[in-house]
Motif scaffolding. Structure first.
Motif, short mmCIF file in Angstrom:
data_model
loop_
_atom_site.label_atom_id
_atom_site.label_comp_id
_atom_site.label_asym_id
_atom_site.label_seq_id
_atom_site.Cartn_x
_atom_site.Cartn_y
_atom_site.Cartn_z
N GLY A 129 -0.46 1.02 11.27
CA GLY A 129 -1.87 0.63 11.13
C GLY A 129 -2.42 0.80 9.74
N MET A 130 -1.55 1.05 8.76
CA MET A 130 -2.00 1.23 7.37
C MET A 130 -1.82 -0.09 6.61
N ALA A 131 -2.92 -0.75 6.32
CA ALA A 131 -2.86 -2.09 5.73
C ALA A 131 -2.62 -2.05 4.22
N ASN A 132 -1.92 -3.05 3.74
CA ASN A 132 -1.75 -3.31 2.32
C ASN A 132 -2.90 -4.21 1.85
N PRO A 133 -3.01 -4.47 0.55
CA PRO A 133 -4.09 -5.36 0.06
C PRO A 133 -4.10 -6.72 0.74
N GLU A 134 -2.92 -7.26 1.03
CA GLU A 134 -2.86 -8.57 1.67
C GLU A 134 -3.46 -8.54 3.07
N THR A 159 -7.29 3.15 12.03
CA THR A 159 -6.30 3.33 10.97
C THR A 159 -6.34 4.73 10.38
N PRO A 160 -5.18 5.30 10.06
CA PRO A 160 -5.15 6.59 9.36
C PRO A 160 -5.47 6.43 7.87
N GLY A 161 -5.72 5.20 7.44
CA GLY A 161 -6.07 4.93 6.04
C GLY A 161 -5.33 3.72 5.51
N GLY A 203 -9.69 2.58 4.16
CA GLY A 203 -8.90 1.75 5.06
C GLY A 203 -9.72 1.29 6.25
N ALA A 204 -10.63 2.14 6.72
CA ALA A 204 -11.52 1.78 7.83
C ALA A 204 -12.70 0.99 7.32
N VAL A 223 -14.18 10.18 5.32
CA VAL A 223 -13.58 9.80 4.04
C VAL A 223 -12.15 10.33 3.90
N ILE A 224 -11.81 11.33 4.73
CA ILE A 224 -10.47 11.93 4.63
C ILE A 224 -10.10 12.52 5.99
N SER A 225 -8.82 12.58 6.28
CA SER A 225 -8.36 13.17 7.54
C SER A 225 -8.44 14.70 7.45
#
Length: 318
Positions: A129-134, A159-161, A203-204, A223-225
């Motif tokens: 669930g961690m997305a790249n720029p694309e 997402t975890p970020g 990420g969120a 802002v952070i886990s």
């Protein structure tokens, strides 16, 4: 119920007692209905006591439950039909973010969300669930497509970020998220955002600017886990429970601080206990908001959206 967390052990112990009583009743042919009812009542009371008094860290744990529904499951349960769309037309198709046109009770919408996966192989495929720029550029492309055809946008955040790898930074991770914040602020269609699991950092937020922003009851947004916060402040993950309390990351905290518009109640024990009921609750909320937002003029909608986010965190000193 398969107990995943320590704080759920009292429930599991009572359920084991229920199974033993049922076995005894079956073997001896003795009526044990009174005992069973007493145990069931005790289970219900124990569940209410536990789930109505969860700590911040316990809510973080529930938000990460492996059986918790993800974006594609919600889409399947909420939508009449769905056509997934792929690619950012620049680099590739990021599997950590899914999106496409769907219909909810006959209304066409664009749905975009993070996707984690339901087993190890799928989680690796979806990059957890961690997305790249694309991924964020794909999301923006789909939002612009929704704007072109005047269709509302719905986002599911879990997402975890954003992916922190070197290649992601090389392709402009920060710019991609920042661009989404800018474009979503002035998008000419209604936007509804729902945090259905983890809501970590940019990420969120990269798909989190909306006219209505909701959190499910047992989710977090920060802002952070807690683990990362603990490792920075205490140089160890051992203080993650304390960090979770200090971060004020639960739905209740976020609503009290006027950072979200509402909390969507989950089935007792979490969304994974009754995914269909959870999906139905989300669907009803979406339909109510779509009706309200569509009735507003788009200029007023955008002004209110910008004002809402610009007023967050503002402190006025006497």
């Amino acid at each position: 119920m398969n107990t995943s967390f320590d704080f759920e052990k009292p429930i599991a112990d009572l359920q084991q007692q229920v199974e033993k009583v049922k076995q005894v009743a079956e073997k001896t042919k003795v009526d044990m209905s009174a005992t069973l009812k007493e145990l069931q009542d005790k289970i219900q009371k124990t569940k209410l006591d536990i789930y109505n008094n969860l700590t911040g860290w316990q809510k973080v744990q529930i938000s990460r439950h492996p059986e918790r529904p993800y974006t594609l499951q919600y889409i399947e349960m909420i939508c009449d039909d769905f056509i997934e769309m792929h690619g950012d037309r620049t680099v590739k198709d990021d599997k950590a973010i899914v999106g496409g046109f769907g219909t909810i009770a006959g209304q066409s919408v664009m749905i975009i969300g993070h996707q984690k996966g339901v087993n190890t192989k799928m989680r690796q495929y979806r990059n957890f669930g961690m997305a790249n720029p694309e991924g964020y550029r794909k999301a923006l492309r789909l939002m612009k497509l929704a704007e072109k055809f005047n269709k509302p946008v719905i986002t599911f955040i879990d997402t975890p970020g954003a992916f922190p790898g070197l290649e992601a930074e090389e392709r402009g991770q920060g710019e991609a998220i920042a661009r989404n914040l800018l474009e979503m602020s002035v998008l000419n269609v209604p936007i509804i955002c729902i945090i259905v699991g983890e809501g970590a950092s940019g990420g969120a937020l990269g798909i989190g600017i909306g006219d209505k922003v909701y959190m499910l009851e047992h989710t977090w947004y920060s802002v952070i886990s807690p683990e990362s916060c603990s490792s920075i402040l205490w140089r160890s993950w051992d203080f993650k429970e304390q960090a979770a309390e200090c971060l004020k990351l639960t739905a209740d905290n976020m609503y009290q601080n006027k950072l979200i518009d509402g909390i969507i109640k989950e089935p007792l024990g979490g969304a994974h206990q009754d995914p269909k009921a959870m999906a139905e609750t989300i669907k009803n909320q979406l339909l109510a908001d779509l009706s309200e937002l569509k009735a507003k003029k788009i200029e007023k909608l955008i002004d209110e959206r910008i004002e809402k986010f610009c007023s967050m965190g503002v402190v006025v000193e006497d």
